[in-house]
Write a protein that holds these residues in place. Structure first.
Motif, PDB file in Angstrom:
ATOM      1  N   THR A 193       0.836  -1.208   0.000  1.00  0.00           N
ATOM      2  CA  THR A 193       0.000   0.000   0.000  1.00  0.00           C
ATOM      3  C   THR A 193       0.865   1.249   0.000  1.00  0.00           C
ATOM      4  O   THR A 193       0.562   2.220  -0.703  1.00  0.00           O
ATOM      5  CB  THR A 193      -0.955   0.043   1.207  1.00  0.00           C
ATOM      6  N   LEU A 197       1.215   4.087  -3.190  1.00  0.00           N
ATOM      7  CA  LEU A 197       0.877   5.502  -3.087  1.00  0.00           C
ATOM      8  C   LEU A 197       1.967   6.408  -3.649  1.00  0.00           C
ATOM      9  O   LEU A 197       1.727   7.586  -3.892  1.00  0.00           O
ATOM     10  CB  LEU A 197       0.602   5.858  -1.619  1.00  0.00           C
ATOM     11  N   SER A 210      -5.907   1.679  -6.773  1.00  0.00           N
ATOM     12  CA  SER A 210      -5.889   3.077  -6.316  1.00  0.00           C
ATOM     13  C   SER A 210      -7.277   3.491  -5.839  1.00  0.00           C
ATOM     14  O   SER A 210      -7.415   4.223  -4.848  1.00  0.00           O
ATOM     15  CB  SER A 210      -5.422   3.998  -7.440  1.00  0.00           C
TER      16      SER A 210
END
Length: 229
Positions: A193, A197, A210
């Motif tokens: 994760t 990002l 996303s």
């Protein structure tokens, strides 16, 4: 217990950052979180046995490999969403470090530098009464080479002028194979994760994930991005 993992930088593929990160889990919450992950394993694989065939690795889910090789796009995305939800709701502290390979002068020391910064951020995440132990993936050779470095951090502080003493992380650094630990697997999901990002992944699955991430709050307890310029 602090379970950690890493994602290596791959500048040729647009991934400039080397990530080290993990989750700090209260002892009395480990079984609760493990139970959620085991239930998902039973649902998917009909067993919660800790084997490579029931291991939750984000990279394998993303690229349709290993135990997820027969799952189509929507099913794999649903699995990753379930894991992300477990992570987001878990009573853990989330910590990560992102080291920019392109801006780093001592590129050959990137793993050592990232690990030292990670130890600092774990130290900062602990309150005055808390203590923790580091547990990493046994297959990570770079981290195994840093056991002696970590011992020095505990006695002399981290290796720069602005370094700090490491007093809340006790004992040595310990290792387990990822398929033997649901918590290391959840740390792997967390690093996925975090690296996601930073925008290095492309394609339909990445775009869909996303959208998944927008549904959850995964803001870290402590983090470090370095160098900044």
């Amino acid at each position: 217990m602090t379970y950690f993992d890493e994602v290596k930088s791959q500048p040729s593929q647009g991934q400039n950052y080397y990530f080290v990160g993990g989750i700090c889990v209260p002892m009395d919450k480990i079984m609760e979180i493990e139970s959620q992950l085991n239930n998902l394993a039973i649902e998917l694989f009909e067993t919660a046995d800790l084997t490579p065939e029931t291991c939750f690795h984000a990279r394998l889910i993303h690229f349709k490999k290993g135990p997820f090789g027969n799952m189509d796009f929507p099913e794999r995305l649903a699995v990753l969403k379930r894991l992300t939800e477990i992570l987001a709701n878990a009573p853990v502290k989330r910590v990560y470090v992102a080291i920019d390979y392109e801006k780093l002068k001592a590129k050959h020391k990137i793993a050592e530098i990232a690990f030292a910064h990670f130890c600092e951020r774990v130290e900062m995440a602990m309150n005055q009464a808390e203590r923790t132990i580091l547990i990493g993936d046994l297959d990570n050779q770079e981290f195994k080479n840093m056991i002696a470095d970590f011992a020095r951090y505990r006695t002399k502080g981290t290796p720069w002028d602005w370094g700090i003493k490491i007093t809340s992380i006790v004992d040595s650094v310990h290792f387990a194979r990822s398929h033997h630990s649901r918590m290391i697997q959840l740390a792997d999901i967390y690093l996925y994760t975090v690296s996601h990002l930073y925008g290095s992944r492309k394609g339909g699955f990445a775009d869909a994930y996303s959208g998944v991430l927008k549904e959850f709050n995964l803001f870290p307890t402590r983090y470090k991005v370095w160098p900044l310029n």
